[in-house]
Write an enzyme that holds these catalytic residues in place. Structure first.
Site, mmCIF file in Angstrom:
data_model
loop_
_atom_site.group_PDB
_atom_site.id
_atom_site.type_symbol
_atom_site.label_atom_id
_atom_site.label_comp_id
_atom_site.label_asym_id
_atom_site.label_seq_id
_atom_site.Cartn_x
_atom_site.Cartn_y
_atom_site.Cartn_z
ATOM 1 N N LYS A 2 68.383 21.745 28.909
ATOM 2 C CA LYS A 2 69.256 22.297 27.855
ATOM 3 C C LYS A 2 69.510 23.695 28.441
ATOM 4 C CE LYS A 2 68.534 23.425 22.798
ATOM 5 N NZ LYS A 2 67.790 23.239 21.909
ATOM 6 N N SER A 61 69.583 21.508 17.664
ATOM 7 C CA SER A 61 70.497 22.459 18.581
ATOM 8 C C SER A 61 70.554 21.620 19.940
ATOM 9 C CB SER A 61 70.127 23.525 18.689
ATOM 10 O OG SER A 61 68.886 23.695 19.239
ATOM 11 N N SER A 102 65.235 20.998 16.443
ATOM 12 C CA SER A 102 66.035 20.870 17.502
ATOM 13 C C SER A 102 66.105 19.911 18.545
ATOM 14 C CB SER A 102 66.539 22.391 18.138
ATOM 15 O OG SER A 102 67.055 23.104 17.206
#
Lengths: 479, 486
Positions: B79, B154, B178
């Site tokens: 990420k 996210s 997330s």
């Protein structure tokens, strides 16, 4: 120091906030060096520069040192304290928050005892907390404002006093005492010029018995003298304002060294809302009582204890002892000299007069071996040299240290106490100044001193002054 | 079986037995990315050259006969809020569009030391704030299960690239759901580990007391393998916990007989879509059928967890994101008259609307006069939530609930209504507030064929228990990972 005088019955009320830079090898939250004076931005890393994703790791030495400061000032050490973020934007603050302590500081409720010409007084210490220093902005006319991050994350303690101080003298005495105590613990250099000890003054005025007035704050005063001048000036300004019926506003004021005036920097209504909250990156600081006890055992003998010892062991006055203990290096020096000699009290007097006069600046080193000073004191006390000669010896040893007796012999400073020889000087002085002798007998007894001086000069300053005086008096009486 | 369809465990076996090389695996995934990434948009930055050279190094290490980590040579996607030295770390923000960190996150150091191969950095909601990845400043990520839908967020990029077989596993971060919510939306497995299990060093902070990095994988067993690699104390993160770990997947296969599993009533209240309710309830029945005792339980404080979460996370975010001021790194306005304007313009230009919203919210709740009413109150709620969970875990081995009230939204469906978006986090945030672990895994599909995820929540450091139950469910439900058809 000139005594400050109260105007119109207005008393000043002062609290001091003192920032002390701790002498840890590395910074408070990373392993960068804290050394002073390095090239800009050579002692910083992603952590102290607040790069994204980096995290602070508390340097345990900082807690240790702060606790020593607390113990040395009779504070209560918190078993549980935490670190908070103080949020504000400024280019010298890389994370846009300073890690400090808000409602649970490491040390609380201590005090210091200070001595002024008015006597002893106890000044309360509200709290001592740990925090990180910010960086330094350098304003360059061509390149603009530059940031040096070497200071970012240098560990500080902030020592906040109670509003117990009532005169500029007390403020300075408190600062001197605090500086001495902190320096004794070895946790800081306490050099005001280098900024390792900085002082903020909070000052208000009131008439005794009435509530305190609105206070103003003066920040970053970096010498005892500027603290005193800033206080005197701000007091005068506030009294004048109140007399004119003006209101004192809560604000931060700047003290200008050159003009000696204070001017408004920031009003309370424009003050930052720091939005303190507990730093979620750092666990609370939990101190085991036995660890605190262990640290307590590390504390050296502190100024007040040494002062008491000098008074009882060497018969020094409180004033003399206080002066000697004001600096640990000086006190250590005195103790070494005192141990080496049979004349410690004379050694103390020589230090306070001659040595203090010759010493220049903070942290200067005495270039004479302490046992040499002890020897000079011994020579003076036994009458081997007189007091004037003692001064000469110290001055000479200051530039070239050697065995005092060697220098005394070479310079011919040994005191002359042989009465026969001394009578010779007296006789010659009277013979050379018959007019003075005559005037003396006509009632100008002052001239006895001049004749004494002449006799002393004839001995090249070596005559035993007590014996010489007695013989001179005898000779003058006989005429 | 194609290498892109293999699990971590299968790839590790293949590598160990010399059936395949890291370079072959890496090429297979890079090829797949070449075919599907235009449709999915999971990555912000691809690092193919770096990947191949790391793969070659991994192969050399294996061939030299030295002892290597079982996952040596396996590719991974990270990420883009986790720092990798020398690779852009943008947080999907204009603010950090060109930011190249001179240091790596501890998790990347661990992966790198094990010989993992970096395929690239994945898309996210800007600074991990959002639930759809639509808040990325750069581009949309599409849900590989249905391209008209969001992947969640996210960690939407990480979830999408696992679902699309563009990586065998990925790292995400979970502050309020997330990892778990995009895992649920994309039909993959995601773990939000116990707070303090995985170092946060190098994870660009959103809300420090809630953030935790975790793995996103094709299967439950893979997830345990990946977490083995990530877990551990880090002296650079003093919120990481000093303790040792035995293999996370050690109890997979032991079944669930005799275990007691709770269904928090508050997680099955109104607002849950039929599809989600059906799939999660079915999973609970399956567990019962496998010999577990399943009972309902009350966790009254959960009602307050969502507002408490938004107060705490926004407060911390407002402080954490203050460092992006245009002074030392990141976006700086081209022109400014003075310092104030430098700050205002750089931050106004650099941050997107959701980030600004959270900064304003957090600044407000921390302000003088409001602190007690918001921040302090939220901390009190946090204590209550922790207490409720503690009490529950006295009687239950784990709790089972939905990850999100619905399946993946259509792209654009929620982006205009922040409040509605926030409500979607209602079931995930209590876990972060309490610091406990939760495993998100697929448990079926809704009427539109979109994946439904369930979450298993346990007491702190009970990850092996969650993998044990998850492993049993995965097998019984037949919800094994399938490559998304693209």
């Amino acid at each position: 120091m000139a005594e400050w005088k109260m105007i119109d019955g207005y008393e000043m009320v002062i609290g001091l906030e003192v920032h002390v830079e701790l002498k840890t090898r590395t910074k408070i939250f990373c392993s960068c060096s804290t050394a002073f004076g390095a090239e800009p931005n050579t002692q910083c890393c992603p952590v102290c520069m607040g790069f994204p994703g980096t995290l602070p790791v508390l340097n345990e030495q900082v807690v240790h040192y702060a606790v020593l400061a607390g113990l040395a000032t009779d504070c209560t050490i918190a078993r549980y304290s935490k670190q908070d973020r103080k949020n504000y934007f400024y280019p010298d603050l890389p994370k846009a928050y300073q890690i400090s302590q808000y409602d649970l500081p490491l040390c609380v409720n201590g005090h210091l005892t200070v001595e002024t010409s008015q006597g002893e007084k106890r000044i309360g210490i509200t709290r001592i907390h740990i925090e990180e220093d910010a960086g330094k902005l350098v304003h360059d006319p061509e390149k603009g404002t530059l940031i040096d991050c070497n200071r970012c994350g240098v560990p500080l303690i902030e020592i906040v006093s109670e509003p117990d101080i009532r005169t500029p003298q007390e403020a300075v005495a408190y600062l001197q005492k605090l500086k001495a105590v902190i320096a004794y613990t070895g946790i800081s250099d306490c050099r005001m010029q280098e900024g390792s000890l900085r002082c903020d003054v909070n000052l208000s005025i009131h008439k005794p018995g009435e509530p305190f007035g609105t206070r103003t704050e003066m920040k970053n005063l970096n010498s005892f003298q500027s603290v005193q001048r800033a206080i005197e000036e701000e007091y005068r300004r506030q009294v004048e304002a109140v007399r004119k019926g003006e209101e004192i506003v809560q604000e931060t004021r700047r003290f200008d060294q050159t003009s000696g005036k204070t001017s408004s920097m920031r009003r309370k209504e424009n003050a930052n809302d720091y939005r303190y909250f507990p730093d979620p990156d750092l666990a609370p600081i939990v101190l085991a009582p036995d660890l605190v006890e262990k640290w307590k055992a590390e504390l050296p003998m502190l100024p007040d204890a040494r002062k008491a010892a000098y008074m009882s062991d060497y018969g020094l006055t409180g004033y003399a002892a206080e002066q000697l203990v004001s600096d640990k290096a000086l006190a250590d020096y005195f103790e070494a000299a005192a141990k080496s000699t049979t004349a410690p009290k004379t050694a103390a007097n020589l230090m306070i007069t001659e040595v203090f006069r010759l010493l220049e600046g903070e942290g200067a080193v005495i270039p004479i071996a302490p046992e040499h000073l002890g020897k000079v004191a011994e020579l003076a006390e036994t009458g081997a040299i007189n007091s004037g000669a003692a001064k000469k010896v110290i001055a000479a040893l200051w530039t070239h240290d050697e065995e005092p007796e060697d220098y005394v012999a070479r310079a011919g400073l040994r005191q002359e106490s042989d009465e026969g020889v001394l009578r010779g000087y007296v006789r010659r002085a009277m013979e050379e100044h018959p007019d003075m002798v005559e005037s003396y007998h006509r009632g100008k007894v002052n001239l006895g001193k001049a004749l004494m001086g002449a006799a002393m000069s004839l001995s090249a300053g070596r005559a035993n002054p007590v014996a010489l005086q007695r013989l001179m008096d005898e000779a003058l009486q006989q005429k | 079986m194609s290498m892109i369809d293999m699990t971590l465990a299968q790839l590790a076996d293949g590598l160990r037995q010399g059936e395949m090389s890291s370079v072959e695996i890496t090429r297979a995934y890079l090829d797949r990315i070449g075919q599907t990434e235009k449709k999915v948009g999971a990555y912000i930055t691809l690092t193919p050259e770096m990947a191949l050279s790391q793969a070659e190094a991994a192969d050399r290490a294996r061939q030299s006969g030295e002892t290597v980590h079982p996952l040596c040579g396996v590719p991974v996607a990270v990420k883009d809020n986790i720092c990798v030295e020398g690779v852009k770390t943008t947080c999907a923000s204009r603010m950090l569009e060109d930011f190249v960190p001179p240091y790596s996150a501890t998790v990347w150091e661990k992966l790198s030391a094990a010989g993992c191969v970096l395929l690239g950095k994945t898309n996210l909601d800007e600074f991990a704030m959002g639930s759809t990845t639509e808040n990325s400043a750069f581009h949309l990520t599409h849900n590989p299960r249905n391209l008209a839908h969001v992947p969640g967020g996210s960690s939407g990029g990480s979830a999408a690239c696992v679902a699309a077989a563009e990586t065998p596993f990925a790292l995400g971060s979970d502050t309020g759901g997330s990892i778990r919510q995009p895992a649920a939306f994309c039909g993959v497995v995601g773990m939000k580990p116990t707070y303090g299990m995985v170092s946060r060093y190098g994870l660009v902070a959103f809300a420090s007391s809630l953030d935790q990095i975790g793995p996103m994988t094709k299967t439950v067993r893979d997830n345990a393998l990946a977490l083995d690699l990530l877990a551990g104390y880090d002296r650079r993160d003093t919120t990481s916990v000093k303790r040792g770990y035995t293999p996370m997947g050690r109890d997979i296969g032991r079944g669930v007989k005799g275990l007691t599993i709770g269904l928090p009533r508050q997680m099955f209240a109104e607002g849950l879509s039929d599809g989600v309710r059906r799939a999660v309830t079915h999973a609970a029945k399956v567990l019962e059928g496998l010999g577990a005792t399943v009972k309902e339980i009350d966790l009254p404080s959960l009602e307050y967890a969502l507002p408490a979460y938004y107060v705490l996370s926004s407060a911390e975010a407002s402080s954490n994101l203050a460092r992006f001021d245009g002074v030392r790194y990141g976006h700086r306005a081209a022109e400014y008259a003075d310092l104030e304007e430098l700050y205002v313009k750089s931050r106004s230009e650099g941050f997107g609307p959701e980030v600004k919203r959270r900064i304003l919210l957090g600044t407000y709740t921390l302000s003088a006069g409001y602190f007690d009413a918001y921040y302090k109150k939220a901390l009190q709620v946090r204590t209550l939530v922790i207490r409720d969970f503690d009490r529950a875990f006295e009687d239950f081995d784990a709790l089972l609930g939905p990850v999100a009230p619905t399946t993946a939204y259509r792209i654009g469906e929620k982006s205009m209504s922040p409040m509605e978006m926030y409500l979607g986090d209602v079931h995930t945030v209590p876990v972060n507030i309490a610091g406990i672990p939760a495993l998100s895994m697929p448990c079926g599909a809704d009427e539109n064929g979109l994946p439904v995820g369930l979450q298993l929540m346990g007491k702190t450091f009970s990850e092996p228990m969650l993998y044990r139950i998850g492993g049993a469910l995965e097998e019984a439900l037949g919800c094994t990972w399938k490559e998304a058809t693209l």
